[in-house]
Structures are given as structure tokens and as C-alpha cells.
Write a protein that holds these residues in place. Structure first.
Motif, mmCIF file in Angstrom:
data_model
loop_
_atom_site.group_PDB
_atom_site.id
_atom_site.type_symbol
_atom_site.label_atom_id
_atom_site.label_comp_id
_atom_site.label_asym_id
_atom_site.label_seq_id
_atom_site.Cartn_x
_atom_site.Cartn_y
_atom_site.Cartn_z
ATOM 1 N N ARG A 113 0.814 -1.217 0.000
ATOM 2 C CA ARG A 113 0.000 0.000 0.000
ATOM 3 C C ARG A 113 0.848 1.268 0.000
ATOM 4 N NH1 ARG A 113 -3.874 -0.739 5.018
ATOM 5 N NH2 ARG A 113 -2.035 -1.819 5.859
ATOM 6 N N TYR A 114 2.136 1.124 -0.284
ATOM 7 C CA TYR A 114 3.037 2.283 -0.198
ATOM 8 C C TYR A 114 2.642 3.377 -1.183
ATOM 9 C CZ TYR A 114 7.204 5.120 -0.892
ATOM 10 O OH TYR A 114 8.063 6.176 -1.031
ATOM 11 N N HIS A 115 2.356 3.005 -2.433
ATOM 12 C CA HIS A 115 2.071 4.018 -3.458
ATOM 13 C C HIS A 115 0.750 4.740 -3.196
ATOM 14 C CE1 HIS A 115 5.500 3.032 -5.947
ATOM 15 N NE2 HIS A 115 5.213 1.755 -5.819
ATOM 16 N N SER A 116 -0.145 4.124 -2.463
ATOM 17 C CA SER A 116 -1.385 4.810 -2.112
ATOM 18 C C SER A 116 -1.244 5.650 -0.848
ATOM 19 C CB SER A 116 -2.517 3.794 -1.929
ATOM 20 O OG SER A 116 -2.228 2.908 -0.852
ATOM 21 N N LYS A 117 -0.299 5.268 0.033
ATOM 22 C CA LYS A 117 -0.094 6.008 1.278
ATOM 23 C C LYS A 117 0.905 7.154 1.138
ATOM 24 C CE LYS A 117 -1.195 2.433 4.706
ATOM 25 N NZ LYS A 117 -2.090 3.277 5.515
ATOM 26 N N MET A 118 1.863 7.029 0.220
ATOM 27 C CA MET A 118 2.905 8.048 0.076
ATOM 28 C C MET A 118 2.952 8.519 -1.368
ATOM 29 S SD MET A 118 4.955 9.870 1.816
ATOM 30 C CE MET A 118 5.033 8.988 3.361
ATOM 31 N N ARG A 119 2.057 9.452 -1.689
ATOM 32 C CA ARG A 119 2.024 10.055 -3.010
ATOM 33 C C ARG A 119 2.696 11.424 -2.964
ATOM 34 N NH1 ARG A 119 -4.346 9.474 -3.314
ATOM 35 N NH2 ARG A 119 -3.930 10.110 -1.157
ATOM 36 N N HIS A 120 2.809 12.050 -4.142
ATOM 37 C CA HIS A 120 3.415 13.374 -4.175
ATOM 38 C C HIS A 120 2.602 14.378 -3.358
ATOM 39 C CE1 HIS A 120 5.950 11.829 -7.430
ATOM 40 N NE2 HIS A 120 6.714 12.883 -7.225
ATOM 41 N N ARG A 121 1.280 14.208 -3.358
ATOM 42 C CA ARG A 121 0.452 15.107 -2.570
ATOM 43 C C ARG A 121 0.722 14.942 -1.076
ATOM 44 N NH1 ARG A 121 -5.849 14.059 -2.880
ATOM 45 N NH2 ARG A 121 -5.145 12.286 -1.617
ATOM 46 N N ASP A 122 0.877 13.683 -0.635
ATOM 47 C CA ASP A 122 1.177 13.437 0.774
ATOM 48 C C ASP A 122 2.560 13.983 1.146
ATOM 49 O OD1 ASP A 122 -1.263 11.982 1.049
ATOM 50 O OD2 ASP A 122 -0.273 10.276 0.091
ATOM 51 N N ALA A 123 3.540 13.789 0.247
ATOM 52 C CA ALA A 123 4.876 14.328 0.505
ATOM 53 C C ALA A 123 4.850 15.846 0.575
ATOM 54 C CB ALA A 123 5.835 13.856 -0.583
ATOM 55 N N ALA A 124 4.045 16.480 -0.288
ATOM 56 C CA ALA A 124 3.940 17.940 -0.266
ATOM 57 C C ALA A 124 3.310 18.432 1.032
ATOM 58 C CB ALA A 124 3.131 18.422 -1.466
ATOM 59 N N LEU A 125 2.334 17.695 1.569
ATOM 60 C CA LEU A 125 1.726 18.076 2.842
ATOM 61 C C LEU A 125 2.727 17.981 3.987
ATOM 62 C CD1 LEU A 125 -1.797 16.386 2.560
ATOM 63 C CD2 LEU A 125 -1.260 18.821 2.457
ATOM 64 N N VAL A 126 3.531 16.921 3.977
ATOM 65 C CA VAL A 126 4.560 16.769 5.017
ATOM 66 C C VAL A 126 5.575 17.898 4.933
ATOM 67 C CG1 VAL A 126 6.411 15.286 5.864
ATOM 68 C CG2 VAL A 126 4.243 14.274 5.157
ATOM 69 N N LEU A 127 6.003 18.225 3.713
ATOM 70 C CA LEU A 127 6.962 19.317 3.541
ATOM 71 C C LEU A 127 6.331 20.662 3.909
ATOM 72 C CD1 LEU A 127 8.815 18.345 0.245
ATOM 73 C CD2 LEU A 127 9.617 18.144 2.598
ATOM 74 N N GLY A 128 5.028 20.806 3.656
ATOM 75 C CA GLY A 128 4.353 22.034 4.058
ATOM 76 C C GLY A 128 4.388 22.229 5.564
ATOM 77 N N TYR A 129 4.185 21.122 6.308
ATOM 78 C CA TYR A 129 4.296 21.232 7.762
ATOM 79 C C TYR A 129 5.719 21.592 8.176
ATOM 80 C CZ TYR A 129 5.019 19.866 12.571
ATOM 81 O OH TYR A 129 5.391 19.860 13.892
ATOM 82 N N ALA A 130 6.718 20.971 7.528
ATOM 83 C CA ALA A 130 8.113 21.263 7.869
ATOM 84 C C ALA A 130 8.445 22.736 7.650
ATOM 85 C CB ALA A 130 9.051 20.377 7.046
ATOM 86 N N TRP A 131 7.959 23.297 6.538
ATOM 87 C CA TRP A 131 8.211 24.712 6.262
ATOM 88 C C TRP A 131 7.477 25.614 7.256
ATOM 89 C CZ3 TRP A 131 10.497 27.589 2.012
ATOM 90 C CH2 TRP A 131 11.358 26.819 1.235
ATOM 91 N N ALA A 132 6.221 25.291 7.564
ATOM 92 C CA ALA A 132 5.473 26.105 8.521
ATOM 93 C C ALA A 132 6.112 26.046 9.906
ATOM 94 C CB ALA A 132 4.019 25.626 8.577
ATOM 95 N N HIS A 133 6.529 24.864 10.317
ATOM 96 C CA HIS A 133 7.205 24.688 11.604
ATOM 97 C C HIS A 133 8.486 25.524 11.650
ATOM 98 C CE1 HIS A 133 8.263 21.929 15.105
ATOM 99 N NE2 HIS A 133 9.393 22.585 14.887
ATOM 100 N N SER A 134 9.283 25.434 10.592
ATOM 101 C CA SER A 134 10.573 26.139 10.562
ATOM 102 C C SER A 134 10.379 27.651 10.532
ATOM 103 C CB SER A 134 11.379 25.682 9.345
ATOM 104 O OG SER A 134 11.519 24.274 9.325
ATOM 105 N N ILE A 135 9.464 28.113 9.691
ATOM 106 C CA ILE A 135 9.227 29.557 9.589
ATOM 107 C C ILE A 135 8.650 30.104 10.891
ATOM 108 C CG2 ILE A 135 7.822 31.302 8.417
ATOM 109 C CD1 ILE A 135 8.173 29.755 5.853
ATOM 110 N N GLY A 136 7.796 29.324 11.566
ATOM 111 C CA GLY A 136 7.199 29.786 12.818
ATOM 112 C C GLY A 136 8.235 30.086 13.881
ATOM 113 N N PHE A 137 9.160 29.151 14.116
ATOM 114 C CA PHE A 137 10.199 29.382 15.122
ATOM 115 C C PHE A 137 11.161 30.486 14.687
ATOM 116 C CE2 PHE A 137 8.987 25.238 16.898
ATOM 117 C CZ PHE A 137 9.062 25.510 18.249
ATOM 118 N N SER A 138 11.486 30.531 13.402
ATOM 119 C CA SER A 138 12.418 31.561 12.928
ATOM 120 C C SER A 138 11.807 32.956 13.044
ATOM 121 C CB SER A 138 12.802 31.271 11.473
ATOM 122 O OG SER A 138 13.362 29.986 11.338
#
Length: 343
Positions: A113-138
Motif C-alpha cells: 500500500r506504499y504508493h497509495s499512502k505516500m504520493r506526491h500530494r502526501d509528501a507535499a503536505l509533510v513538507l508544508g508542515y516542515a516549512w510552517a514549523h521552521s518559519i514559525g520558530f524563525s
């Protein structure tokens, strides 16, 4: 400069060269290979490479200048901007490593089920959280004026307010929260996911070992050397999984833990910290930018194959250019230097 400072200066310079070359090579592989681009982990690697390159270009040279001049490089505005970048990029890179560990855990534990659980959209959401987290503290550190030149680390980074009486306690709370939600959170995610991956990998290795041993028992006429090679391959397979997991977690701990622990210890004024140790811990944190391309990308089969294809293509192009150049020169020489034959 003292001998210790010269050694740290040379180490940072070497880290800059290795990090720049290796991360640029990862970017070239990403652009060249469509197979790498179409996979979700490619986005995590691209984000990690982007953070490492920007840190190498923007922050490490300022540390070199600070070590060479034993003073703050540039003005306060430049140092605050560099401190914002350092806080954002270090946080983003840690979260990118945690995202890569989650991706590997999903790939190993849920392979069907990897290709259904980890798509480009899911990766983009994870990276969006990483950017929001980083920008918030900075942004919080910038608005509270907690960014500037820190002499202990010879770098523009988080720095305690000069008014220790009124602003010390909020800075302590912010520093603890910042490192708890970046380094500690990423470390917990890495340990949990990779240990589960190791558990699954060992389970599959045991199943393969049982099948292999049953096959060896049935093959009575098998040569002893073949049997020995099969047993050696079993042992290497078990060691390979453990070595990879140890590399992922070990490099993260070795590079970031000394710096983070020093930042926490620094909050207690009664504990003295050597300036040399401060710059060494910062140098170790910088070295992660040079290790990441090899740990997460360049040593993998897909990236090695892409690098080989790029090298072969460049070699063929250089040979064709040299051959055409020799042909043109030879043709001109033949026409210009030909003598009439005597009849």
C-alpha cells in the motif's frame, strides 16, 4: 589564530567544499533522472539538499570570516538575516530527515500500500508542515530580537538578549521548546521508525535464512564452497540492515547532539563552556550538510546508476568532440598538404 582555531577553520572550509560538490551532484541527479523525480522520497531529498546548499552558501562562509577575524562578520542586519536562515534551515533539514524515515517505514511495513499512502500530494503536505514549523520558530526569534552574533559558536544564530534581567527567562523557555520540537522530535521519529524498519528487516532475513538452510539440506551434492558463500551472504544481509539503520541514527546524533546539548547547557550561567568546544560543536552541526548527500542519496543504487549514466554521457560527448576536431584538422591538412602524384 591559535592552532585549535586553525584546525576548526580548515574543517569548516573542507565541509563547505564537500557539501557544495555533493549537494550539487544530488541536484544534477534529480534533474537528470525522471525515475528519481517521480518518487515521493525524491521531494524529501530535494528539500534536504536545498537546505544544505543554502546553509553552505549563506552561513558557513560567515563562520569562516568570524573565525578568521575573531569578530562579527558584517553588520547587525546581515547577522540577523543569517541567523534567521540558520534557524530555518537547520529546523527544516531535521524535519526532512524525520520525513525520510517515515517514508522508509511506510515502504517497509506497508509495501503493498506504499504508493497509495505516500504520493506526491502526501509528501507535499509533510513538507508544508516542515516549512510552517521552521518559519514559525524563525519568525518568533526574529520578532523577539533573539537573533545575532554568538561569539561562543562564531556564528550568527540564536543569541541571548543583552538585557539579562528582563528577557532571560522567555529566551530560556523558547530555546528549550525550540530544541524539543526540532531536534528531540526528529530524533524520536527517527528512532521509532528505523527501529521498526530494522525489526521487519530482521524478520524477513530470518525467513530467508530458514528457506536457505532448508534448501542447503535438500541439496546433498552441493559443493562446500557454495554452501559457505550462502552462509556468508546471510551474515552480510543481516549486517547490512543494521549498518544502514545505525548510519541514519548515528550521523544525526553525532552531528547535532553536541551542538544542541551545548545550547541547553549554555542556559545555565554557572556551567562554563570552552570557546573551542563551542566552535567544534558548530562545526559538527555543519558537517551534517556534507554527510546527508552520501547517507540519503549518492550511496543508493538509483543515484549511483544515474551518476554512472551522466559520466558515460559526458565521456561519449567529449570523445565525439575530440574525434570531430581531429577529423576536421586531419581533413584540412590532407587537402592543404597533398602533393600531385608523378605520372
Amino acid at each position: 589564530m591559535e592552532p585549535a582555531e586553525v584546525l576548526v577553520f580548515a574543517s569548516v572550509l573542507a565541509i563547505i567544499v564537500v557539501s557544495l560538490l555533493s549537494n550539487v551532484l544530488v541536484l544534477i541527479c534529480f534533474v537528470y533522472s525522471p525515475e528519481i523525480r517521480k518518487q515521493a522520497p525524491g521531494l524529501f531529498n530535494l528539500n534536504l539538499t536545498f537546505c544544505n546548499l543554502l546553509l553552505t552558501v549563506a552561513n558557513m562562509p560567515l563562520t569562516l570570516a568570524a573565525l578568521a577575524g575573531s569578530a562579527q562578520p558584517g553588520g547587525d542586519a546581515l547577522c540577523r538575516a543569517a541567523g534567521f536562515l540558520e534557524t530555518f534551515l537547520s529546523t527544516n533539514s531535521m524535519l526532512s530527515m524525520a520525513a525520510l524515515s517515515i517514508d522508509r517505514w511506510v515502504a517497509v511495513v506497508f509495501p503493498l500500500r506504499y504508493h497509495s499512502k505516500m504520493r506526491h500530494r502526501d509528501a507535499a503536505l509533510v513538507l508544508g508542515y516542515a516549512w510552517a514549523h521552521s518559519i514559525g520558530f524563525s519568525m518568533a526569534a526574529t520578532c523577539l530580537s533573539w537573533l545575532g552574533y554568538h561569539r561562543l559558536y562564531a556564528a550568527c544564530t540564536l543569541a541571548a538578549p543583552r538585557d539579562r534581567a528582563g528577557g532571560r527567562t522567555p529566551f530560556v523557555v523558547f530555546t528549550v521548546l525550540f530544541h524539543s520540537f526540532t531536534f528531540l522530535l526528529s530524533l524520536v521519529v527517527l528512532c521509532v521508525t528505523y527501529l521498526k524498519v530494522l525489526k521487519v528487516a530482521r524478520f524477513h532475513c530470518r525467513r530467508i535464512d530458514v528457506i536457505t538452510m532448508q534448501t542447503l539440506v535438500l541439496l546433498v551434492d552441493i559443493h562446500p564452497s557454495v554452501r559457505q558463500r550462502c552462509l556468508e551472504e546471510q551474515r552480510r544481509r543481516r549486517q547490512r540492515a543494521t549498518r544502514k539503520i545505525s548510519t541514519f541514527i548515528g550521523t544525526f546524533m553525532l552531528c547535532f547532539a553536541p551542538y544542541v546539548i551545548t545550547r541547553i547547557v549554555e542556559l545555565f550561567p554557572a556551567v562554563p563552556i570552552s570557546p573551542h568546544w563551542g566552535t567544534v560543536s558548530k562545526c559538527l552541526a555543519y558537517s551534517k550538510a556534507a554527510c546527508d548527500p552520501f547517507v540519503y542519496s549518492l550511496l543508493r543504487h538509483q543515484y549511483r546508476k544515474t551518476c554512472g549514466d551522466i559520466a558515460d554521457r559526458l565521456l561519449k560527448r567529449s570523445r565525439s568532440l575530440n574525434g570531430s576536431g581531429l577529423g576536421v584538422r586531419g581533413g584540412r591538412g590532407g587537402r592543404g598538404g597533398a602533393l600531385p602524384r608523378a605520372e
